[in-house]
Write a protein that holds these residues in place. Structure first.
Motif, PDB file in Angstrom:
ATOM      1  N   SER A 401       0.734  -1.321   0.080  1.00 28.32           N
ATOM      2  CA  SER A 401      -0.119   0.178  -0.041  1.00 28.32           C
ATOM      3  C   SER A 401       0.944   1.209  -0.124  1.00 28.32           C
ATOM      4  N   LEU A 402       0.302   2.239  -0.663  1.00 28.27           N
ATOM      5  CA  LEU A 402       1.028   3.449  -0.803  1.00 28.27           C
ATOM      6  C   LEU A 402       1.005   4.235   0.557  1.00 28.27           C
ATOM      7  N   SER A 403      -0.353   4.126   1.243  1.00 27.61           N
ATOM      8  CA  SER A 403      -0.373   4.715   2.691  1.00 27.61           C
ATOM      9  C   SER A 403       0.393   3.941   3.629  1.00 27.61           C
ATOM     10  N   TYR A 404       0.753   2.751   3.634  1.00 27.74           N
ATOM     11  CA  TYR A 404       1.274   1.808   4.981  1.00 27.74           C
ATOM     12  C   TYR A 404       2.397   2.619   5.262  1.00 27.74           C
ATOM     13  N   TYR A 405       2.391   2.580   6.701  1.00 24.36           N
ATOM     14  CA  TYR A 405       3.733   3.395   7.350  1.00 24.36           C
ATOM     15  C   TYR A 405       3.818   4.959   6.944  1.00 24.36           C
ATOM     16  N   GLU A 406       2.781   5.207   6.339  1.00 22.26           N
ATOM     17  CA  GLU A 406       2.676   6.942   5.701  1.00 22.26           C
ATOM     18  C   GLU A 406       3.963   7.118   4.768  1.00 22.26           C
ATOM     19  N   ARG A 407       4.449   6.012   4.046  1.00 11.92           N
ATOM     20  CA  ARG A 407       5.489   6.203   3.186  1.00 11.92           C
ATOM     21  C   ARG A 407       5.266   6.992   1.804  1.00 11.92           C
ATOM     22  N   TYR A 408       3.972   7.317   1.582  1.00 14.32           N
ATOM     23  CA  TYR A 408       3.697   8.468   0.659  1.00 14.32           C
ATOM     24  C   TYR A 408       4.147   9.682   0.875  1.00 14.32           C
ATOM     25  N   GLN A 409       4.396   9.802   2.459  1.00 22.61           N
ATOM     26  CA  GLN A 409       5.020  11.244   2.819  1.00 22.61           C
ATOM     27  C   GLN A 409       6.234  11.212   3.171  1.00 22.61           C
ATOM     28  N   THR A 410       6.765   9.834   3.871  1.00 20.12           N
ATOM     29  CA  THR A 410       8.183   9.753   4.482  1.00 20.12           C
ATOM     30  C   THR A 410       9.178   9.782   3.446  1.00 20.12           C
ATOM     31  N   HIS A 411       8.831   8.950   2.279  1.00 17.26           N
ATOM     32  CA  HIS A 411       9.921   8.717   1.280  1.00 17.26           C
ATOM     33  C   HIS A 411      10.150   9.818   0.347  1.00 17.26           C
ATOM     34  N   PRO A 412       8.999  10.501   0.060  1.00 14.18           N
ATOM     35  CA  PRO A 412       9.179  11.900  -0.783  1.00 14.18           C
ATOM     36  C   PRO A 412      10.145  12.991   0.216  1.00 14.18           C
ATOM     37  N   ASN A 413       9.840  12.760   1.516  1.00 10.44           N
ATOM     38  CA  ASN A 413      10.666  13.460   2.308  1.00 10.44           C
ATOM     39  C   ASN A 413      12.093  13.351   2.280  1.00 10.44           C
ATOM     40  N   LEU A 414      12.352  11.948   2.109  1.00 12.07           N
ATOM     41  CA  LEU A 414      13.895  11.555   1.945  1.00 12.07           C
ATOM     42  C   LEU A 414      14.377  12.074   0.401  1.00 12.07           C
ATOM     43  N   GLY A 415      13.585  12.153  -0.355  1.00 15.78           N
ATOM     44  CA  GLY A 415      13.914  12.747  -1.690  1.00 15.78           C
ATOM     45  C   GLY A 415      13.489  11.853  -2.863  1.00 15.78           C
ATOM     46  N   TYR A 416      12.766  10.854  -2.574  1.00 17.72           N
ATOM     47  CA  TYR A 416      12.331   9.900  -3.940  1.00 17.72           C
ATOM     48  C   TYR A 416      10.916  10.248  -4.318  1.00 17.72           C
ATOM     49  N   ASP A 417      10.532   9.844  -5.337  1.00 19.22           N
ATOM     50  CA  ASP A 417       9.451   9.740  -6.083  1.00 19.22           C
ATOM     51  C   ASP A 417       8.807   8.456  -5.618  1.00 19.22           C
ATOM     52  N   PHE A 418       7.927   8.329  -4.812  1.00 11.12           N
ATOM     53  CA  PHE A 418       7.410   7.031  -4.344  1.00 11.12           C
ATOM     54  C   PHE A 418       6.225   6.633  -4.883  1.00 11.12           C
TER      55      PHE A 418
END
Length: 719
Positions: A401-418
């Motif tokens: 899931s895109l939303s699991y562990y809020e990765r849709y927010q955490t990984h773009p903040n790391l610099g990735y297009d998630f």
């Protein structure tokens, strides 16, 4: 209930009941005051409500611990409760089944009281003023007792007092003092977090939470970057050398003089100290960064400069999943390129998310959900930030899931297009373009192989790329009925003389092997294989297995020197003709600085808790309970044992352990204070502008590898 839980979850491991006895007395007295102050009917209602709630505390902790090998904390319930219910209901059912004998035993006291009341005329007493005073006195004495136990422990510098006070490893508090002590301390911790958050809103700057007095274990009295920080290159440039860390490294042949200058930036320490005033934690950080010893450039600095990177965090991956006959691609990657003989992956409180956090940030998690905590913070020194400065686009993919562990927010903040294979609970209108196609996206766990089929074509024909994958095929449960990937490969492992659990574990990793084989095929077809580095590390060992099951899979005892956490690291490039064997102790925390060095980025090694594996500093891996393994010793805090790898006198051993323990504590504090204080943003104010940039996930159009925002060129995946 404490006794049943401890024996059922920890076995015949010692426990210190001194604090818990006072805490239980305090709770009992308060409950007696509550129930004894009510009318007869309400008295019994209140009694049974409190008894059932206490049972539920042990019920939930038992089931959760049997699944995740960690206590269930308040933050996990508040932040991850919905995720757990929607994503881990299968594991919960299996955990409930496995824990059912314990759950029945835990219910015996409650059942006994019910039977006693049914067979007798026993009634809960009403408390008159004298009895209330007596119960209040008992509660007061119990409270004073609990505080005294902890204060005495603090003065005597005992391990139990440190574990309870700093609460860095809740499982140790649960094991050493009991479930009720852990739950009470967790509640106090969350209350402190809430009050501190409230304080932050009304007062700036806020005070630090902990007295950071320390003695730096590996401090340097000179300024970073001074002559004393630079190792002199050897006079024989072709001789094989062995640095202090124990890695046999061949001497350079192309350059007559090796650059061994420190990996540091010109950090304005005076400005940093000024910006750090007002908080003990930030003042500590400024002091620490001014004294900590940076790592030096070395023979492998810039070895992969200009290359592509594909970095994978593999769910539940372990050395013992690798077999030449069943997982030939993983076998090849592990045993060629760089071969790491002493690599460790610790298990942290939020398992997979914390494993990702360590891999991608080079920091130690601070309590639970550190990746989520980083969402609003300046994560300026991650890999995508360095690649983006060179105009390289950064992708991240996950087959869940895109939303699991809020990765849709955490990984773009790391610099990735998630991107992910499912939306989760997000809106399709807003996030539909962040979904990639998989034929069996709803399978649990989903296919790593299908993830490669659905993603590699997006980037493989570009000049350069930096890609991150979070796999899921290796997720528990490890059975043919509880793991779709295991069931797909059941026939391939049926001939193995081992339990279903071990067979299923290997079977689901056959899917990861297929994914890696397909990835290499697509890279080769696009002419990118020789210019791409593959890095793969686990998020954690397969804690979904019991220790006995894991040892069956390993074929040996894993009880010594943190052997449970030993693992394999893949760091591979097709153009490496001979494997480079690395005997130095290293771990997942070291990945980020190691990759920055290998790719030749200009970076500051002081920004991370991990260290470049190829540097001349001693290797050290730190674990959740502040145990450690180094090139010199393996220290277990729980077992209170130290295994020495080099001969030392008693005085030298004592001095080393004092220094090493302080180093462990310093790296913990460094990681926690960076996260709590958004300190990377402070550091960026003290650097030259060209060192860091905002670096959104998508670089400015002018530096994109393609001229417009037309669809990225694709190729048809093979097989």
């Amino acid at each position: 209930m404490e006794i049943v839980f401890h024996l059922g979850c920890f076995g015949l491991v010692g426990i210190n009941p001194v604090f818990s006895l006072g805490l239980i007395a305090l709770i009992a007295a308060l409950q007696a005051l509550i129930s004894g102050s009510l009318t007869r009917r309400n008295r019994h209602r209140a009694f049974w409500i409190m008894v059932v709630l206490e049972y539920l505390v042990f019920f939930v902790q038992t089931v959760y611990f049997r699944i995740f090998q960690q206590p269930l904390q308040i933050k996990a319930m508040l932040v991850g409760g919905q995720d757990a219910l929607t994503n881990y209901w299968r594991e919960a059912l299996v955990g409930l089944l496995h824990a059912s004998p314990l759950l029945i035993l835990l219910a015996l006291p409650m059942a006994g009281v019910a039977l006693w009341r049914y067979l007798t005329t026993w009634e809960l007493p009403y408390l008159n003023s004298i009895r209330k005073l007596r119960m209040g006195l008992i509660a007061g004495v119990a409270l004073i007792y609990c505080v005294s136990v902890m204060e005495i422990g603090r003065v005597l510098d005992t391990l139990y007092a440190e574990e309870y006070r700093e609460f860095y490893d809740p499982i140790s508090v649960m094991q050493d003092m009991g479930v009720i002590a852990m739950v009470q301390r967790d509640g106090a911790y969350e209350l402190g977090e809430m009050l501190e958050s409230l304080w932050d809103r009304v007062s700036e700057p806020r005070p630090g939470r902990e007295d950071p007095d320390r003695q730096l274990a590996q401090g340097s009295s000179s300024e970073p970057g001074s002559d004393s920080d630079v190792s002199e290159p050897g006079t024989d440039s072709t001789a094989e050398t062995e640095p202090e860390g124990g890695i046999p490294i061949p001497g350079p042949t192309a350059e007559p003089v090796l650059d061994t200058s420190p990996n540091v930036w010109n950090l304005d320490m005076a400005k940093l100290a000024e910006l750090s005033q007002g908080s003990k934690e930030t003042e500590w950080l400024a002091d620490y960064l001014g004294e900590v010893q940076p790592t030096n450039r070395n023979e492998y600095t810039g070895m992969f400069q200009g290359y592509n990177l594909i970095f994978l965090t593999a769910e539940g991956f372990s050395t013992y999943a690798i077999r030449e006959d069943l997982t030939p691609t993983l076998y090849k990657l592990v045993n060629s390129g760089f071969v790491f003989n002493n690599y460790y992956v610790p298990l942290w409180q939020t398992s997979t998310s914390d494993g990702e956090y360590v891999n991608t940030t080079g920091l130690i998690p601070d309590g639970q959900f550190s990746m989520r905590k980083s969402i609003p913070l300046d994560m300026a020194f991650t890999l995508p930030r360095f690649f983006a400065k060179e105009g390289v686009y950064n992708w991240a993919y996950h087959n869940n899931s895109l939303s699991y562990y809020e990765r849709y927010q955490t990984h773009p903040n790391l610099g990735y297009d998630f991107k992910a294979s499912k939306l989760g609970d997000l809106s399709e209108a807003e996030y539909g373009d962040k979904i990639f196609y998989m034929e069996h996206a709803g399978a649990w766990p989903a296919s790593d192989y299908e993830m490669m089929l659905g993603t590699v074509a997006e980037y493989v024909n570009l000049d350069r790329f930096n890609v991150y994958y979070m796999t899921v095929s290796g997720h528990m449960n490890y059975s043919f009925s509880g793991n779709r990937m295991s069931s797909w490969h059941k026939e391939e492992v049926q001939g193995l003389e081992m339990s279903e659990n071990a067979q299923a574990y290997i079977a689901c990793h056959i899917e990861l092997d297929k994914a890696m084989a397909n990835l290499l095929e697509q890279l080769e077809a696009a002419g990118q294989l020789d210019r791409t580095v593959i890095c793969l590390s686990a998020d954690h060992y397969p804690y979904g297995m019991t220790q006995e099951q894991y040892e069956e899979l390993a074929g040996r005892d894993l009880s010594q020197d943190m052997d449970t956490y030993r693992n394999s690291l893949i760091l591979w490039n097709a153009a490496m003709e001979e494997p480079v064997v690395v005997d130095k102790v290293c771990g997942s925390m070291d990945l980020l600085p190691t990759l920055l060095n290998l790719f030749g980025f200009d970076y500051d090694s002081r920004m991370y808790a991990g260290r470049d594996i190829f540097s001349d500093q001693e290797g050290m891996v730190i674990f959740n309970d502040r145990s450690f393994v180094s090139d010199t010793a393996a220290y277990s805090r729980k077992a209170k044992t130290t295994s020495w790898k080099v001969e030392m006198t008693a005085e030298e051993q004592e001095a080393y352990m004092s220094q090493a323990k302080q180093e462990v504590k310093d790296r913990y504090n460094f990681s926690a204070y960076i996260l709590r204080n958004d300190y990377y943003g402070v550091i960026r104010q003290c650097l030259d502008e060209e060192k860091t940039a905002d670096n959104p996930a998508r670089p400015p159009e002018a530096v994109l590898p393609w001229p417009t925002q037309e669809p990225v060129p694709t190729v048809e995946p093979t097989s």
